[in-house]
Design a protein around this motif. Sequence first.
Motif, PDB file in Angstrom:
ATOM      1  N   SER A  76      45.031  92.672   8.757  1.00 14.66           N
ATOM      2  CA  SER A  76      45.243  93.575   9.777  1.00 14.66           C
ATOM      3  C   SER A  76      46.055  92.602  10.735  1.00 14.66           C
ATOM      4  O   SER A  76      47.118  93.262  11.586  1.00 14.66           O
ATOM      5  CB  SER A  76      43.951  93.909  10.541  1.00 14.66           C
ATOM      6  N   GLN A  77      45.809  91.378  11.081  1.00 13.43           N
ATOM      7  CA  GLN A  77      46.462  90.429  12.035  1.00 13.43           C
ATOM      8  C   GLN A  77      47.941  90.274  11.810  1.00 13.43           C
ATOM      9  O   GLN A  77      48.806  90.180  12.215  1.00 13.43           O
ATOM     10  CB  GLN A  77      45.915  89.131  12.174  1.00 13.43           C
ATOM     11  N   ASP A  78      48.148  90.197  10.234  1.00 16.45           N
ATOM     12  CA  ASP A  78      49.657  89.738   9.649  1.00 16.45           C
ATOM     13  C   ASP A  78      50.298  91.433   9.746  1.00 16.45           C
ATOM     14  O   ASP A  78      51.609  91.361   9.984  1.00 16.45           O
ATOM     15  CB  ASP A  78      49.308  89.676   8.169  1.00 16.45           C
ATOM     16  N   ASN A  79      49.298  92.445   9.739  1.00 18.06           N
ATOM     17  CA  ASN A  79      50.368  93.497   9.794  1.00 18.06           C
ATOM     18  C   ASN A  79      50.828  93.937  11.359  1.00 18.06           C
ATOM     19  O   ASN A  79      51.932  94.406  11.261  1.00 18.06           O
ATOM     20  CB  ASN A  79      49.450  94.762   9.477  1.00 18.06           C
ATOM     21  N   GLU A  80      50.015  93.449  11.979  1.00 18.01           N
ATOM     22  CA  GLU A  80      50.381  93.581  13.633  1.00 18.01           C
ATOM     23  C   GLU A  80      51.429  92.638  13.900  1.00 18.01           C
ATOM     24  O   GLU A  80      52.219  93.182  14.709  1.00 18.01           O
ATOM     25  CB  GLU A  80      49.114  93.277  14.476  1.00 18.01           C
ATOM     26  N   ALA A  81      51.405  91.429  13.423  1.00 21.54           N
ATOM     27  CA  ALA A  81      52.510  90.486  13.585  1.00 21.54           C
ATOM     28  C   ALA A  81      53.957  91.177  13.139  1.00 21.54           C
ATOM     29  O   ALA A  81      54.720  90.860  13.826  1.00 21.54           O
ATOM     30  CB  ALA A  81      52.197  89.260  13.138  1.00 21.54           C
ATOM     31  N   THR A  82      53.976  91.984  11.911  1.00 26.47           N
ATOM     32  CA  THR A  82      54.973  92.444  11.522  1.00 26.47           C
ATOM     33  C   THR A  82      55.379  93.753  11.986  1.00 26.47           C
ATOM     34  O   THR A  82      56.634  93.834  12.481  1.00 26.47           O
ATOM     35  CB  THR A  82      54.590  92.925   9.885  1.00 26.47           C
ATOM     36  N   ARG A  83      54.495  94.172  12.679  1.00 26.29           N
ATOM     37  CA  ARG A  83      54.732  95.586  13.577  1.00 26.29           C
ATOM     38  C   ARG A  83      55.553  95.061  14.645  1.00 26.29           C
ATOM     39  O   ARG A  83      56.583  95.712  15.260  1.00 26.29           O
ATOM     40  CB  ARG A  83      53.677  96.119  14.054  1.00 26.29           C
ATOM     41  N   LEU A  84      55.092  94.024  15.455  1.00 22.24           N
ATOM     42  CA  LEU A  84      55.778  93.516  16.524  1.00 22.24           C
ATOM     43  C   LEU A  84      57.029  92.516  16.408  1.00 22.24           C
ATOM     44  O   LEU A  84      57.662  92.222  17.182  1.00 22.24           O
ATOM     45  CB  LEU A  84      54.682  92.506  17.391  1.00 22.24           C
ATOM     46  N   ALA A  85      57.100  92.221  14.833  1.00 21.16           N
ATOM     47  CA  ALA A  85      58.323  91.410  14.524  1.00 21.16           C
ATOM     48  C   ALA A  85      58.371  90.102  15.239  1.00 21.16           C
ATOM     49  O   ALA A  85      59.360  89.802  15.706  1.00 21.16           O
ATOM     50  CB  ALA A  85      59.893  92.213  14.881  1.00 21.16           C
ATOM     51  N   THR A 164      44.408  89.802  17.759  1.00 20.91           N
ATOM     52  CA  THR A 164      45.096  90.948  17.093  1.00 20.91           C
ATOM     53  C   THR A 164      46.165  90.715  16.109  1.00 20.91           C
ATOM     54  O   THR A 164      46.552  91.399  15.480  1.00 20.91           O
ATOM     55  CB  THR A 164      45.600  91.957  18.496  1.00 20.91           C
ATOM     56  N   TRP A 165      46.904  89.641  16.598  1.00 22.15           N
ATOM     57  CA  TRP A 165      47.829  89.413  15.305  1.00 22.15           C
ATOM     58  C   TRP A 165      48.006  87.732  15.193  1.00 22.15           C
ATOM     59  O   TRP A 165      47.253  86.829  16.048  1.00 22.15           O
ATOM     60  CB  TRP A 165      49.167  89.680  16.154  1.00 22.15           C
ATOM     61  N   ARG A 166      48.764  87.291  14.389  1.00 24.71           N
ATOM     62  CA  ARG A 166      48.679  85.882  13.815  1.00 24.71           C
ATOM     63  C   ARG A 166      49.716  85.560  13.149  1.00 24.71           C
ATOM     64  O   ARG A 166      50.528  86.315  12.354  1.00 24.71           O
ATOM     65  CB  ARG A 166      47.408  85.168  13.028  1.00 24.71           C
ATOM     66  N   LEU A 167      50.510  84.396  13.157  1.00 26.16           N
ATOM     67  CA  LEU A 167      51.472  83.668  12.488  1.00 26.16           C
ATOM     68  C   LEU A 167      50.871  82.611  11.784  1.00 26.16           C
ATOM     69  O   LEU A 167      50.342  81.896  12.323  1.00 26.16           O
ATOM     70  CB  LEU A 167      52.650  83.389  13.318  1.00 26.16           C
ATOM     71  N   GLY A 184      57.153  89.777   5.986  1.00 27.70           N
ATOM     72  CA  GLY A 184      58.070  90.961   5.876  1.00 27.70           C
ATOM     73  C   GLY A 184      59.103  90.843   6.724  1.00 27.70           C
ATOM     74  O   GLY A 184      60.219  91.832   6.695  1.00 27.70           O
ATOM     75  N   ILE A 185      59.206  89.895   7.637  1.00 27.71           N
ATOM     76  CA  ILE A 185      60.298  89.541   8.391  1.00 27.71           C
ATOM     77  C   ILE A 185      61.136  88.384   7.718  1.00 27.71           C
ATOM     78  O   ILE A 185      60.801  87.633   7.434  1.00 27.71           O
ATOM     79  CB  ILE A 185      59.924  89.073   9.785  1.00 27.71           C
ATOM     80  N   ALA A 186      62.634  88.780   7.451  1.00 28.32           N
ATOM     81  CA  ALA A 186      63.377  88.200   6.634  1.00 28.32           C
ATOM     82  C   ALA A 186      63.556  86.596   7.112  1.00 28.32           C
ATOM     83  O   ALA A 186      63.217  85.855   6.444  1.00 28.32           O
ATOM     84  CB  ALA A 186      64.764  88.535   6.670  1.00 28.32           C
ATOM     85  N   ALA A 187      63.950  86.459   8.482  1.00 25.35           N
ATOM     86  CA  ALA A 187      63.999  85.021   9.172  1.00 25.35           C
ATOM     87  C   ALA A 187      63.805  85.332  10.519  1.00 25.35           C
ATOM     88  O   ALA A 187      64.016  86.399  11.014  1.00 25.35           O
ATOM     89  CB  ALA A 187      65.533  84.669   8.752  1.00 25.35           C
ATOM     90  N   PRO A 188      63.364  84.478  11.266  1.00 26.26           N
ATOM     91  CA  PRO A 188      63.195  84.441  12.491  1.00 26.26           C
ATOM     92  C   PRO A 188      64.381  84.369  13.257  1.00 26.26           C
ATOM     93  O   PRO A 188      65.567  83.923  13.001  1.00 26.26           O
ATOM     94  CB  PRO A 188      62.530  83.001  13.128  1.00 26.26           C
ATOM     95  N   LYS A 189      64.362  85.302  14.391  1.00 28.61           N
ATOM     96  CA  LYS A 189      65.698  85.402  15.385  1.00 28.61           C
ATOM     97  C   LYS A 189      66.103  84.174  15.871  1.00 28.61           C
ATOM     98  O   LYS A 189      65.095  83.347  16.192  1.00 28.61           O
ATOM     99  CB  LYS A 189      65.291  86.428  16.436  1.00 28.61           C
TER     100      LYS A 189
END
Length: 193
Positions: A76-85, A164-167, A184-189
């Motif tokens: 759930s935390q990983d999914n939230e981190a992906t949703r927030l990019a 709620t999120w984690r990296l 799921g994010i290719a590379a950091p901005k």
Amino acid sequence: MRGQEINMSNAIHMDNSTITKSDVWYRQFYVWLIIFLPACAVIASFATLYVAAKNPPELVVENYSSIEATNARNVSQDNEATRLALSAELNFGRTAASGTEVELRLQANDTQALPSRIVLRVVHSTQAAQDAMVELAGMAGNYAGLIRVPSGNYDIFIEDTQGTWRLTKRVAGQPATINIHAPGIAAPKPVQD
């Protein structure tokens, strides 16, 4: 034929009479050698059992029923981190007696989602005594503080204080800069000043 039977019985009788005290089984070297090897294995197994009982492994979880709940929360935390990019750049500075200076730049697709405080955990792969956690304060996605960084392999966890999120990222050695991004994010901005 009868003479042969007599000779045979005399031979057997003579063989029995030639046994001396040195021929008894417990005075034979090879018998004790054969007994010695399994006896060493039994003693070594008891020594191993003693060492295992006195030094239980730190990585074994005692409450197995909570593992499934923890895994569900992590997903759930990983999914939230992906949703927030979410993406982060972690820079390590000078090391002092109190710890290593750390600067963290956090980016998200919604800058309002960036909290004023985050939790940075450094978890050693095998030695719980080297784990460290610090709550970093900051604004606009820039955070700073001190943390004790272990040597060897370790995992980095960056979380909001509500959980709620984690990296996460596994690290080997002590690099000066670590880029972490959500699954799921290719590379950091690229981080701009």
